[in-house]
Design a protein around this motif. Structure first.
Motif, PDB file in Angstrom:
ATOM      1  N   ALA A  50      61.034  26.031  21.973  1.00 49.22           N
ATOM      2  CA  ALA A  50      61.544  26.395  23.300  1.00 49.22           C
ATOM      3  C   ALA A  50      61.247  25.286  24.311  1.00 49.22           C
ATOM      4  O   ALA A  50      62.117  24.901  25.097  1.00 49.22           O
ATOM      5  N   LEU A  51      60.026  24.763  24.293  1.00 51.21           N
ATOM      6  CA  LEU A  51      59.668  23.679  25.207  1.00 51.21           C
ATOM      7  C   LEU A  51      60.472  22.411  24.921  1.00 51.21           C
ATOM      8  O   LEU A  51      60.908  21.718  25.844  1.00 51.21           O
ATOM      9  N   LEU A  52      60.682  22.113  23.632  1.00 49.54           N
ATOM     10  CA  LEU A  52      61.478  20.940  23.283  1.00 49.54           C
ATOM     11  C   LEU A  52      62.922  21.099  23.752  1.00 49.54           C
ATOM     12  O   LEU A  52      63.529  20.159  24.273  1.00 49.54           O
ATOM     13  N   GLY A  53      63.477  22.304  23.529  1.00 49.07           N
ATOM     14  CA  GLY A  53      64.834  22.554  23.986  1.00 49.07           C
ATOM     15  C   GLY A  53      64.965  22.378  25.490  1.00 49.07           C
ATOM     16  O   GLY A  53      65.928  21.773  25.981  1.00 49.07           O
ATOM     17  N   MET A 120      70.686  26.781  24.462  1.00 47.28           N
ATOM     18  CA  MET A 120      69.634  26.653  23.460  1.00 47.28           C
ATOM     19  C   MET A 120      70.150  26.940  22.055  1.00 47.28           C
ATOM     20  O   MET A 120      69.747  26.289  21.089  1.00 47.28           O
ATOM     21  N   ARG A 121      71.049  27.907  21.930  1.00 43.69           N
ATOM     22  CA  ARG A 121      71.603  28.201  20.600  1.00 43.69           C
ATOM     23  C   ARG A 121      72.363  26.998  20.043  1.00 43.69           C
ATOM     24  O   ARG A 121      72.420  26.801  18.833  1.00 43.69           O
ATOM     25  N   TRP A 229      66.353  32.297  17.255  1.00 39.58           N
ATOM     26  CA  TRP A 229      66.403  33.382  18.235  1.00 39.58           C
ATOM     27  C   TRP A 229      65.070  33.555  18.953  1.00 39.58           C
ATOM     28  O   TRP A 229      65.035  33.888  20.139  1.00 39.58           O
ATOM     29  N   LEU A 230      63.964  33.319  18.223  1.00 38.61           N
ATOM     30  CA  LEU A 230      62.659  33.372  18.869  1.00 38.61           C
ATOM     31  C   LEU A 230      62.553  32.270  19.922  1.00 38.61           C
ATOM     32  O   LEU A 230      62.104  32.512  21.056  1.00 38.61           O
ATOM     33  N   GLY A 231      62.982  31.050  19.562  1.00 38.88           N
ATOM     34  CA  GLY A 231      62.957  29.946  20.518  1.00 38.88           C
ATOM     35  C   GLY A 231      63.871  30.188  21.702  1.00 38.88           C
ATOM     36  O   GLY A 231      63.521  29.855  22.843  1.00 38.88           O
ATOM     37  N   VAL A 232      65.050  30.773  21.451  1.00 35.87           N
ATOM     38  CA  VAL A 232      65.985  31.083  22.540  1.00 35.87           C
ATOM     39  C   VAL A 232      65.355  32.076  23.515  1.00 35.87           C
ATOM     40  O   VAL A 232      65.433  31.902  24.739  1.00 35.87           O
ATOM     41  N   GLY A 233      64.727  33.116  22.977  1.00 40.81           N
ATOM     42  CA  GLY A 233      64.097  34.116  23.843  1.00 40.81           C
ATOM     43  C   GLY A 233      62.980  33.533  24.691  1.00 40.81           C
ATOM     44  O   GLY A 233      62.900  33.802  25.898  1.00 40.81           O
ATOM     45  N   ILE A 234      62.125  32.711  24.068  1.00 42.07           N
ATOM     46  CA  ILE A 234      61.006  32.109  24.800  1.00 42.07           C
ATOM     47  C   ILE A 234      61.527  31.114  25.834  1.00 42.07           C
ATOM     48  O   ILE A 234      61.026  31.058  26.970  1.00 42.07           O
ATOM     49  N   SER A 235      62.546  30.314  25.474  1.00 43.76           N
ATOM     50  CA  SER A 235      63.091  29.336  26.428  1.00 43.76           C
ATOM     51  C   SER A 235      63.744  30.029  27.617  1.00 43.76           C
ATOM     52  O   SER A 235      63.632  29.548  28.753  1.00 43.76           O
TER      53      SER A 235
END
Length: 262
Positions: A50-53, A120-121, A229-235
């Motif tokens: 998420a942070l990288l995105g 993000m997706r 999806w986890l990264g999308v939610g956190i981002s």
């Protein structure tokens, strides 16, 4: 300048935490069986991606984005050591992250409305894939896997798998035996099955590490949709915090758009 530097530092801290938790996970014989083993790497992977995105989206200068990518991979060498194959995996990290940067920035610049989830997706799949490749390389060169190939036998943890499968098939029959006799019978059956597998697979043990590493990568890549999806939610949550705090602003601008006619 200070905001960009702070974002890079936060990405670095997240990467240190992630690789520090991946180390015990790679060494663990029960990678997916115990929640205490896989939960921390999973959550830290979600935060890191998420942070990288967000870094790839917010940092307009490509050099800053490359620095964020490099910092993501550097703690890997501290945790797992250095060899030329790790350097190859690190190179794939940079190249695939460059493609992720391109996708994310294109989505940002082409959209008329900033939708963090769609942005993000578009890019997190390529953010995550090279990280999974590096994890697979670490597993390939882990002492347990290499020792199994060198000793021409399956790792001792394979006995746990045999015992678990045997309990499912013979559990009812073994329960009828006295406790001491049941323990002896289980041990004898496990040893016999273990030895038979070793004899059968003996000629192929030199291929054992790459097969296991590739199998692990396929498993992780198959789960990557959940990681995305986890990264999308956190981002999305982090982006909301940045907007509310005023660190990120969305301005309305006029854009020319192409119109297709035939």
């Amino acid at each position: 300048m200070y905001k960009r530097l702070a974002l890079i530092i936060i990405v670095g801290i997240a990467s240190i935490i992630f690789w520090s938790w991946v180390g015990p996970w790679v060494a663990s014989p029960t990678k997916f069986a115990q929640e205490s083993v896989w939960l921390k790497p999973l959550l830290s992977l979600g935060v890191l991606t998420a942070l990288l995105g967000l870094a790839f989206m917010l940092l307009k200068n490509i050099l800053w984005r490359i620095v964020a990518s490099v910092i993501t991979g550097l703690p890997f060498f501290v945790i797992f050591g250095f060899n030329k194959f790790y350097l190859l995996a690190f190179g794939s990290l940079i190249l695939l992250h460059l493609y992720a940067m391109k996708n994310i920035r294109a989505e940002v610049e082409q959209r008329t409305e900033i939708d963090i989830r769609i942005i993000m997706r578009r890019g997190l799949g390529m953010v995550i894939m090279p990280i999974l490749i590096m994890v697979s390389f670490a597993f390939f060169f882990s002492p347990n896997v290499q020792a199994s190939a060198k000793d021409n036998q399956l790792p001792p943890t394979f006995k746990q798998v045999i015992r678990t499968v045997m309990a499912g098939f013979l559990g009812g029959e073994l329960e009828e035996l006295p406790p001491e006799e049941r323990e002896q019978t289980e041990t004898a059956i496990v040893e016999e099955v273990f030895n038979r597998f070793n004899d059968f697979l003996g000629p192929y043990f030199k291929y054992f590490p790459p097969i296991l590493a590739f199998g692990l990568f396929l498993i992780l890549q198959g789960l990557s949709i959940a990681f995305v999806w986890l990264g999308v939610g956190i981002s999305a949550l982090l982006f909301l915090v940045l907007k509310r705090s005023g660190l990120v602003r969305i301005e309305l601008v006029r854009k020319d758009a192409e119109k297709l006619q035939f």
